[in-house]
Design a protein around this motif. Structure first.
Motif, short mmCIF file in Angstrom:
data_model
loop_
_atom_site.label_atom_id
_atom_site.label_comp_id
_atom_site.label_asym_id
_atom_site.label_seq_id
_atom_site.Cartn_x
_atom_site.Cartn_y
_atom_site.Cartn_z
N GLU A 209 51.24 -22.84 11.49
CA GLU A 209 50.37 -21.81 10.93
C GLU A 209 50.00 -20.74 11.97
OE1 GLU A 209 47.87 -24.26 7.67
OE2 GLU A 209 47.60 -24.86 9.75
N GLU A 210 50.89 -20.53 12.94
CA GLU A 210 50.55 -19.63 14.04
C GLU A 210 50.27 -18.21 13.59
OE1 GLU A 210 54.26 -20.78 15.52
OE2 GLU A 210 55.03 -18.76 15.69
N HIS A 211 50.84 -17.77 12.47
CA HIS A 211 50.62 -16.41 12.01
C HIS A 211 49.90 -16.37 10.66
CE1 HIS A 211 54.06 -15.05 14.86
NE2 HIS A 211 52.90 -15.10 15.46
N THR A 212 49.04 -17.35 10.46
CA THR A 212 48.10 -17.32 9.35
C THR A 212 46.72 -17.59 9.95
OG1 THR A 212 48.17 -19.69 8.88
CG2 THR A 212 49.85 -18.31 7.83
N LEU A 213 45.72 -17.49 9.12
CA LEU A 213 44.40 -17.90 9.58
C LEU A 213 44.42 -19.38 9.93
CD1 LEU A 213 42.23 -15.95 7.03
CD2 LEU A 213 42.21 -15.61 9.51
N HIS A 214 43.64 -19.76 10.91
CA HIS A 214 43.57 -21.14 11.36
C HIS A 214 42.15 -21.65 11.19
CE1 HIS A 214 45.13 -24.66 13.29
NE2 HIS A 214 44.28 -24.59 14.30
N ALA A 215 41.97 -22.95 11.15
CA ALA A 215 40.64 -23.55 11.00
C ALA A 215 40.53 -24.77 11.89
CB ALA A 215 40.39 -23.93 9.54
N TRP A 216 39.31 -25.02 12.37
CA TRP A 216 39.03 -26.19 13.19
C TRP A 216 37.56 -26.54 13.03
CZ3 TRP A 216 40.30 -21.33 14.86
CH2 TRP A 216 39.37 -20.62 15.60
N ALA A 217 37.08 -27.48 13.81
CA ALA A 217 35.69 -27.91 13.74
C ALA A 217 34.98 -27.59 15.04
CB ALA A 217 35.61 -29.40 13.46
N GLU A 218 33.67 -27.44 14.97
CA GLU A 218 32.84 -27.35 16.16
C GLU A 218 31.77 -28.44 16.09
OE1 GLU A 218 33.19 -22.67 17.50
OE2 GLU A 218 31.27 -23.43 16.75
N VAL A 219 31.49 -29.04 17.23
CA VAL A 219 30.51 -30.13 17.34
C VAL A 219 29.42 -29.70 18.30
CG1 VAL A 219 30.16 -32.47 18.21
CG2 VAL A 219 32.16 -31.96 16.80
N TYR A 220 28.17 -30.03 17.96
CA TYR A 220 27.07 -29.70 18.87
C TYR A 220 26.89 -30.84 19.86
CZ TYR A 220 22.95 -27.60 20.77
OH TYR A 220 22.06 -27.00 21.63
N LEU A 221 27.18 -30.55 21.14
CA LEU A 221 27.10 -31.54 22.21
C LEU A 221 25.82 -31.34 23.01
CD1 LEU A 221 30.77 -31.34 23.55
CD2 LEU A 221 29.84 -32.92 21.85
N PRO A 222 24.99 -32.36 23.16
CA PRO A 222 23.76 -32.21 23.95
C PRO A 222 24.07 -31.78 25.39
CG PRO A 222 23.73 -34.26 22.71
CD PRO A 222 25.12 -33.70 22.59
N GLY A 223 23.54 -30.66 25.80
CA GLY A 223 23.77 -30.13 27.13
C GLY A 223 24.91 -29.13 27.21
N ALA A 224 25.75 -29.08 26.20
CA ALA A 224 26.91 -28.18 26.22
C ALA A 224 26.91 -27.18 25.07
CB ALA A 224 28.21 -29.00 26.16
N GLY A 225 26.14 -27.44 24.01
CA GLY A 225 26.13 -26.55 22.86
C GLY A 225 27.34 -26.79 21.97
N TRP A 226 27.72 -25.76 21.22
CA TRP A 226 28.82 -25.89 20.26
C TRP A 226 30.16 -25.85 20.99
CZ3 TRP A 226 27.99 -27.56 15.60
CH2 TRP A 226 26.77 -27.31 14.97
N ARG A 227 30.99 -26.85 20.71
CA ARG A 227 32.32 -26.93 21.30
C ARG A 227 33.34 -27.27 20.21
NH1 ARG A 227 32.69 -25.93 27.02
NH2 ARG A 227 30.53 -25.43 27.55
N GLY A 228 34.53 -26.66 20.32
CA GLY A 228 35.52 -26.79 19.28
C GLY A 228 36.46 -27.97 19.46
N PHE A 229 36.80 -28.59 18.32
CA PHE A 229 37.79 -29.66 18.26
C PHE A 229 38.78 -29.31 17.15
CE2 PHE A 229 34.25 -31.55 20.38
CZ PHE A 229 34.77 -32.53 21.22
N ASP A 230 40.07 -29.33 17.48
CA ASP A 230 41.10 -28.95 16.52
C ASP A 230 41.92 -30.18 16.13
OD1 ASP A 230 43.25 -27.91 15.13
OD2 ASP A 230 43.42 -26.14 16.38
N PRO A 231 41.61 -30.81 15.00
CA PRO A 231 42.35 -32.02 14.60
C PRO A 231 43.78 -31.74 14.17
CG PRO A 231 40.79 -31.39 12.90
CD PRO A 231 40.52 -30.50 14.07
N THR A 232 44.12 -30.49 13.89
CA THR A 232 45.52 -30.16 13.60
C THR A 232 46.37 -30.37 14.85
OG1 THR A 232 44.86 -28.52 11.96
CG2 THR A 232 47.09 -28.33 12.82
N LEU A 233 45.81 -30.04 16.00
CA LEU A 233 46.51 -30.20 17.28
C LEU A 233 46.13 -31.48 18.01
CD1 LEU A 233 46.13 -26.55 18.68
CD2 LEU A 233 48.05 -27.50 17.38
#
Length: 282
Positions: A209-233
């Protein structure tokens, strides 16, 4: 990394229609992970009015409305973004331990994160969420869940449509990037981890899907804030991702929403997205 993106979305209608107000989330977010260097927006036909603001998730929101009928709508965006997070592990957790039997967050933080702690799948992701061990701590759990989804579900291409429910994705054993993101989010929320949906682009050459819109998740980590996790990759998000919008629900991160009025009229949507690393073409 500097990334150039061209995104052209076109709607054609079977007869003249009146366009209701449309809402665009097509300007990339400004945050510690990315900075917008250039941005232009062209809309045809020319709107009767246009306004800018922030939506409830602090995404850049462009509102457009029209004063005459049309048979086409075209929205073209050109942007250059500098992504800044080459190391996705550049943080120290204030609560590195993790147990499904106790809260990861303080009472104050739980109250502020309430809407991104509520499960969305009716318990469908519970077995998946509980199949990953917690003894090694929070980051081991999250990377394990991310890898498990990557290894257990086939990635498929589905250009249009809302995400599947977690139950539908589990039953199918496969999903598009947005389906796997929703599954990861629901699994996290099931065990008390705040998670939200992110939409944008991926500047990588090894993803269908490199040339379409992509989607992933973000998790709120204590001390780090929002960080992204991409389960497709199966990876944490770093400088190859460009985020357009985030929200507790998919609809709040949709790049373009709106309706039209016209008796018996139908519509057809096409998109053309070009993503280019300025240090070399994708």
């Amino acid at each position: 990394m500097k990334i150039r993106i061209n995104n052209r979305t076109s709607y054609s209608y079977s007869k003249p229609v009146f366009l209701e107000p449309h809402f665009l989330r097509l300007r990339p977010r400004e945050d510690p992970a990315q900075h917008v260097l250039e941005f232009s927006l062209d809309i045809s036909p020319e709107p009767g009015g246009l306004g800018y603001g922030l939506d409830p998730d602090s995404n850049w929101l462009t509102s457009i409305w029209f004063d005459k009928q049309t048979e086409v709508l075209e929205v073209a965006v050109k942007t250059v973004v500098e992504t800044l997070r080459s190391n996705p592990f550049d943080f120290v957790l204030t609560s590195p331990e993790f147990s499904m039997r106790s809260s990861l967050y303080t009472d104050d933080l739980r109250q502020r994160l309430g809407h991104v702690l509520t499960p969305i799948g009716g318990g469908a992701a519970s077995e998946l969420a509980h199949s990953v061990g917690t003894k090694e701590g929070l980051m081991a759990y999250l990377t394990g869940l991310n890898s498990l989804i990557k290894e257990s579900f086939q990635v498929v291409y589905r250009e249009f449509g809302n995400p599947l429910t977690p139950a539908e994705t589990i039953e199918a054993g496969a999903g598009a990037c947005r389906d796997l993101a929703v599954l990861f989010i629901d699994a996290c929320r099931t065990v008390g981890i705040a998670a939200r949906f992110a939409s944008g682009y991926l500047a990588a050459s090894d993803v269908p899907e490199e040339h379409t819109l992509h989607a992933w998740a973000e998790v709120y980590l204590p001390g780090a804030g929002w960080r992204g996790f991409d389960p497709t990759l199966g990876l944490m998000v770093a400088d190859a991702h460009v985020c357009l919008a985030v929200s507790s629900l998919y609809v709040g991160a949709a790049p373009l929403t709106g309706t039209f009025r016209g008796t018996g009229a139908s519509s057809k949507m096409t998109t053309l997205i070009e993503v280019e690393r300025l240090d070399g073409k994708i």
